[in-house]
Design a protein around this motif. Sequence first.
Motif, short mmCIF file in Angstrom:
data_model
loop_
_atom_site.label_atom_id
_atom_site.label_comp_id
_atom_site.label_asym_id
_atom_site.label_seq_id
_atom_site.Cartn_x
_atom_site.Cartn_y
_atom_site.Cartn_z
N ALA A 171 0.83 -1.19 0.00
CA ALA A 171 0.00 0.00 0.00
C ALA A 171 0.87 1.24 0.00
N VAL A 172 0.38 2.28 -0.65
CA VAL A 172 0.98 3.61 -0.59
C VAL A 172 -0.01 4.50 0.15
N GLY A 173 0.40 5.02 1.29
CA GLY A 173 -0.47 5.87 2.08
C GLY A 173 0.11 7.27 2.21
N VAL A 174 -0.74 8.28 2.12
CA VAL A 174 -0.29 9.67 2.27
C VAL A 174 -1.22 10.41 3.21
N SER A 175 -0.65 11.34 3.94
CA SER A 175 -1.39 12.31 4.73
C SER A 175 -0.86 13.68 4.37
N CYS A 176 -1.77 14.59 4.00
CA CYS A 176 -1.36 15.92 3.53
C CYS A 176 -2.26 16.98 4.13
N ALA A 177 -1.68 17.97 4.78
CA ALA A 177 -2.45 19.04 5.40
C ALA A 177 -3.21 19.83 4.35
N LEU A 178 -4.46 20.17 4.65
CA LEU A 178 -5.27 20.94 3.71
C LEU A 178 -4.70 22.34 3.47
N VAL A 179 -3.98 22.87 4.44
CA VAL A 179 -3.38 24.19 4.22
C VAL A 179 -2.19 24.09 3.28
N LEU A 180 -1.70 22.87 3.04
CA LEU A 180 -0.63 22.67 2.06
C LEU A 180 -1.20 22.39 0.68
N ALA A 181 -2.16 21.49 0.58
CA ALA A 181 -2.74 21.12 -0.71
C ALA A 181 -4.15 20.59 -0.53
N ASP A 182 -5.04 20.98 -1.41
CA ASP A 182 -6.39 20.45 -1.40
C ASP A 182 -6.38 19.05 -2.02
N PRO A 183 -7.47 18.28 -1.88
CA PRO A 183 -7.47 16.89 -2.38
C PRO A 183 -7.16 16.77 -3.87
N LEU A 184 -7.67 17.70 -4.70
CA LEU A 184 -7.44 17.60 -6.14
C LEU A 184 -5.99 17.89 -6.47
N THR A 185 -5.40 18.88 -5.83
CA THR A 185 -3.99 19.20 -6.06
C THR A 185 -3.10 18.04 -5.60
N LEU A 186 -3.45 17.44 -4.46
CA LEU A 186 -2.69 16.30 -3.98
C LEU A 186 -2.75 15.14 -4.98
N ALA A 187 -3.95 14.87 -5.49
CA ALA A 187 -4.10 13.77 -6.46
C ALA A 187 -3.27 14.03 -7.71
N ARG A 188 -3.27 15.26 -8.19
CA ARG A 188 -2.47 15.59 -9.37
C ARG A 188 -0.99 15.37 -9.10
N PHE A 189 -0.55 15.74 -7.91
CA PHE A 189 0.86 15.52 -7.58
C PHE A 189 1.19 14.03 -7.55
N LEU A 190 0.33 13.23 -6.93
CA LEU A 190 0.60 11.79 -6.84
C LEU A 190 0.61 11.14 -8.22
N LEU A 191 -0.28 11.57 -9.10
CA LEU A 191 -0.28 11.02 -10.45
C LEU A 191 1.00 11.42 -11.19
N SER A 192 1.46 12.65 -10.97
CA SER A 192 2.72 13.09 -11.57
C SER A 192 3.88 12.28 -11.02
N TRP A 193 3.86 12.02 -9.71
CA TRP A 193 4.92 11.21 -9.11
C TRP A 193 4.93 9.80 -9.69
#
Length: 381
Positions: A171-193
């Motif tokens: 499994a790949v698990g992530v926790s990301c603060a909302l003040v850092l990135a919203d869910p859509l921005t986080l998803a875009r980053f993970l797909l880029s990664w």
Amino acid sequence: MAATTPAAAAAHVVHIEAVQTAVPTRVVEPGRTRLVAVAAPPLPAPALQRRVRAVLYYRSGGGAAAAPGAWEDGVWVKESLSEALADHPEMAGRLRRRADGSWEVKLNDTGVRLLQATVDATLDEFLAGGKGLARREAALAPWTDVNADDPDMYPPFFMQLTRFQGDGGYAVGVSCALVLADPLTLARFLLSWARTHARIKAQGKATPLPMAQYLAYFQRPETTRKRVRSVPIDSFAGDADVETVLFRAGAAAAAAAADGGHRALAAACVGKASEALGKKDKVSRLSVVVVDAAGGGSLAGKTTIETCTAASDGGAAAAGGASLEAVQWSELGLEELVLRDSKPVHVSCSIVTGGGGDEGLVVVMPDDGAGSLLVMATLPK
């Protein structure tokens, strides 16, 4: 084998094998920041703990013999994550309070906290148990509360690669603060990664990277060095009971929100979410997080946080609700995140409010569509 019951699953232990930090491969020029504007300072401490939790489960296939393959990926995770961060340096930053009471993401290349772990359960055993899965997933997506008085010392983004027993599942698990990135921005980053990860792995097969000498360490961390720590899964604190509904706001509602109508849009989404979840008592107070549509969560934009009442501007809220369409978490696209040439067999996404009490939370995000928005409404159960 019989499915593991929730009680038996609670006895499982997560073993942290390694803790590292992935930093961008290119240095960001000094002084770059991304604003998190707070409409009415100070920002409550629980707001710093609000976060997106996403866990993606993969089945390697091939039985127990395939298990080392997941850890072979671990050799390249830090390298690919560092390369992806070079194009998204805000994800490697740290939070800092400004003199006016707002906050900012300081792009200081401090990095993402990266953990390697194992669980003494198979993938199928871990996924069994129904409603208990959400609590167990806290062991797969680590988090340390951000201290508002010393935020530079606390990463707002964690990633963990966890291997399960026996069948090669991981499994790949992530926790990301909302003040850092919203869910859509986080998803875009993970797909880029994930795309970067595939490219670097392909290059590494032809020209091994220097870090490949550590392959055995990642393949069998439990036998090559002392574990960092082992923690019973049932010792992880339960999250506050909240439910989240996602909406897509059409172009008209999005235009109204851009013209100062985001409070009405937030109220409309909370009203729709309350109806969808069958809640008789609606929340009266909302925390609204608005991601700048021009920036789209990038460095060019900003995030604004404010508090309002759900009953404010009720007429506009009702009008805005007419163009709201309930959508699924799959709109984020994480089901398409390919690792080892495979898509995930299961994806979990949730919002952790960090003890926000009975307050509702709304996040307004620019969508890829023609002028539309994605709006996330999180309500206490």
